[in-house]
Enzyme design. Structure first.
Site, PDB file in Angstrom:
ATOM      1  N   GLN A 192       0.839  -1.212   0.000  1.00 39.10           N
ATOM      2  CA  GLN A 192       0.000   0.000   0.000  1.00 39.10           C
ATOM      3  C   GLN A 192       0.872   1.260   0.000  1.00 39.10           C
ATOM      4  O   GLN A 192       0.444   2.310  -0.472  1.00 39.10           O
ATOM      5  CB  GLN A 192      -0.915   0.009   1.241  1.00 39.10           C
ATOM      6  CG  GLN A 192      -2.050  -0.987   1.208  1.00 39.10           C
ATOM      7  CD  GLN A 192      -1.671  -2.301   1.859  1.00 39.10           C
ATOM      8  OE1 GLN A 192      -0.507  -2.689   1.875  1.00 39.10           O
ATOM      9  NE2 GLN A 192      -2.653  -3.011   2.386  1.00 39.10           N
ATOM     10  N   ASP A 233      -6.981   1.254  12.342  1.00 39.21           N
ATOM     11  CA  ASP A 233      -8.183   0.509  11.942  1.00 39.21           C
ATOM     12  C   ASP A 233      -9.158   0.308  13.091  1.00 39.21           C
ATOM     13  O   ASP A 233     -10.355   0.106  12.882  1.00 39.21           O
ATOM     14  CB  ASP A 233      -7.806  -0.853  11.363  1.00 39.21           C
ATOM     15  CG  ASP A 233      -7.248  -0.693   9.974  1.00 39.21           C
ATOM     16  OD1 ASP A 233      -6.085  -0.291   9.846  1.00 39.21           O
ATOM     17  OD2 ASP A 233      -8.007  -0.915   9.014  1.00 39.21           O
TER      18      ASP A 233
HETATM   19  O1  MRU Z   1      -5.371  -3.615   4.798  1.00 33.51           O
HETATM   20  P1  MRU Z   1      -5.669  -2.171   4.525  1.00 33.51           P
HETATM   21  O2  MRU Z   1      -4.939  -1.627   3.357  1.00 33.51           O
HETATM   22  O3  MRU Z   1      -7.146  -1.900   4.481  1.00 33.51           O
HETATM   23  O4  MRU Z   1      -5.097  -1.434   5.824  1.00 33.51           O
HETATM   24  C1  MRU Z   1      -5.236  -0.040   5.916  1.00 33.51           C
HETATM   25  C2  MRU Z   1      -4.572   0.540   7.090  1.00 33.51           C
HETATM   26  O5  MRU Z   1      -3.978  -0.149   7.906  1.00 33.51           O
HETATM   27  C3  MRU Z   1      -4.734   2.010   7.287  1.00 33.51           C
HETATM   28  O6  MRU Z   1      -3.629   2.536   7.964  1.00 33.51           O
HETATM   29  C4  MRU Z   1      -5.982   2.281   8.121  1.00 33.51           C
HETATM   30  O7  MRU Z   1      -7.077   1.601   7.591  1.00 33.51           O
HETATM   31  C5  MRU Z   1      -6.303   3.720   8.203  1.00 33.51           C
HETATM   32  S1  MRU Z   1      -6.848   4.390   6.653  1.00 33.51           S
HETATM   33  C6  MRU Z   1      -7.250   5.995   6.905  1.00 33.51           C
END
Ligand code: MRU
Length: 337
Positions: A192, A233
């Site tokens: 990401q 999250d």
């Molecule tokens: O697995 P993902 O890409 O959904 O994980 C996303 C994250 O860990 C982000 O840091 C979190 O969701 C915050 S997004 C504003």
């Protein structure tokens, strides 16, 4: 002004930027199908805690379009359960689904239930845009000089309904002259950072490089990192914060190097039912995501893999948690936030 619309509701359909293809291809998934949207969440075609919630809210509303009166409750419950089963850690998913459930329970006999649910989904989306802006404003207060910042995963417009959380703090600070450089952890195993955060930073013309996750320690040792900021999250009442795997490593490294470690998230990421991080359910991902890089197999699929998608950073390692309500410092007590 929001330039990237990761999810848009138009013509009674969802237009979802396929994040698995970025930055090499900019493709859009156009659908109103509950199963297709659920798969998009599971495969991280759409991702990021707030955006998962927003997408699920639209999906649940769309599932009730053209459903006969006698089938409404069955379809609502089945659709709710399907969406709730997609990803367990981001509390925003459950927050959004439960907001729609309240609307459904209060109006289950209404002929207009689709529009009532849709209006709630739009409200959650519009609220998130405002939350992102307020987080950026509040986050500006952590800067007392022009900074080199390290971030992890993606927390920008691709992860939220608005311009992001941690990445929006960076964007706003950059516009005000307080960002010298951004280091983006690549964020194994799904990249990401090197794909999505890099794509957004390029669009924002913010100077950056990306690095393997294990390079963060060296960057800190070299004096190249003034502060670290990530998203979350799910945040427990005591400040323990679940975020992308590798976040906890950064907080430990920051403590050793005496570097401030911040989390930025909307209050919808605080789980009022969760006293500490021990109660946060951590999603385990398929081992294929680690034994392959993209479509290329790099090791034997016979080997066991441990692949948690998230870790929990203890509240005491977090210098401050920035929400739309303010800057919160340890010891955390989010019961009244
Ligand atoms: O697995 P993902 O890409 O959904 O994980 C996303 C994250 O860990 C982000 O840091 C979190 O969701 C915050 S997004 C504003």
């Amino acid at each position: 002004m929001k330039s990237i619309h990761a999810v848009e509701y138009k013509e009674e359909k969802l237009f979802i930027i396929d994040q698995t293809k970025l930055p090499l291809l900019e493709e859009t998934i156009i659908t109103d199908n509950l199963e297709r949207i659920s798969i998009a969440i599971e495969k991280l075609e759409v991702r990021g805690a707030p955006l998962i919630g927003i997408t699920a809210a639209y999906a649940l509303a769309l599932a009730l379009k053209n459903v006969s009166a006698e089938n409404k409750r069955k379809v609502f419950n089945e659709s709710y359960n399907r969406l709730a089963s997609t990803r367990p850690t981001a509390v925003n998913l459950f927050y959004a689904l439960n907001e729609l459930k309240k609307v459904f329970e209060q109006n289950s006999n209404s002929e207009n239930i689709f529009h009532l649910l849709l209006n709630k989904a739009i409200e959650i989306h519009e609220d998130d845009i405002k939350l992102c802006e307020q987080i950026a404003q509040n986050g500006f207060r952590i800067f007392d000089k022009k900074c080199k910042v390290l971030t992890h995963c993606n927390t920008g417009a691709l992860a939220t309904g608005g311009n992001g959380t941690a990445l929006n703090v960076i964007r706003n600070a950059f516009e005000k002259g307080m960002i010298e450089f951004v280091y983006a952890d690549e964020t194994r195993p799904l990249f990401q950072g090197s794909r999505l955060t890099a794509w957004e930073l390029e669009k924002l013309s913010i100077p950056f490089s990306f690095n393997t996750d294990s390079t963060a320690a060296v960057l800190m040792q070299q004096g190249n990192v003034d502060l670290v900021i990530t998203g979350a999250d799910r945040i427990a009442l005591n400040g323990d914060s679940a975020n992308k795997i590798g976040t906890y490593n950064l907080a430990v490294l920051c403590k050793h190097h005496n570097i401030p470690f911040y989390i930025a998230a909307p209050s919808t990421t605080i789980d009022k039912n969760c006293v500490s991080g021990k109660e946060i359910k951590i999603e385990l991902r398929d081992k294929r995501e680690v034994s392959y890089v993209g479509d290329k197999q790099i090791t034997s699929t016979d080997y066991d893999v441990y692949s948690p998608a998230f870790d929990v950073t203890p509240g005491e390692l977090i210098t401050a948690i920035i929400t739309e309500k303010g800057i919160h410092k340890a010891p955390y007590n989010f019961s009244n936030v």
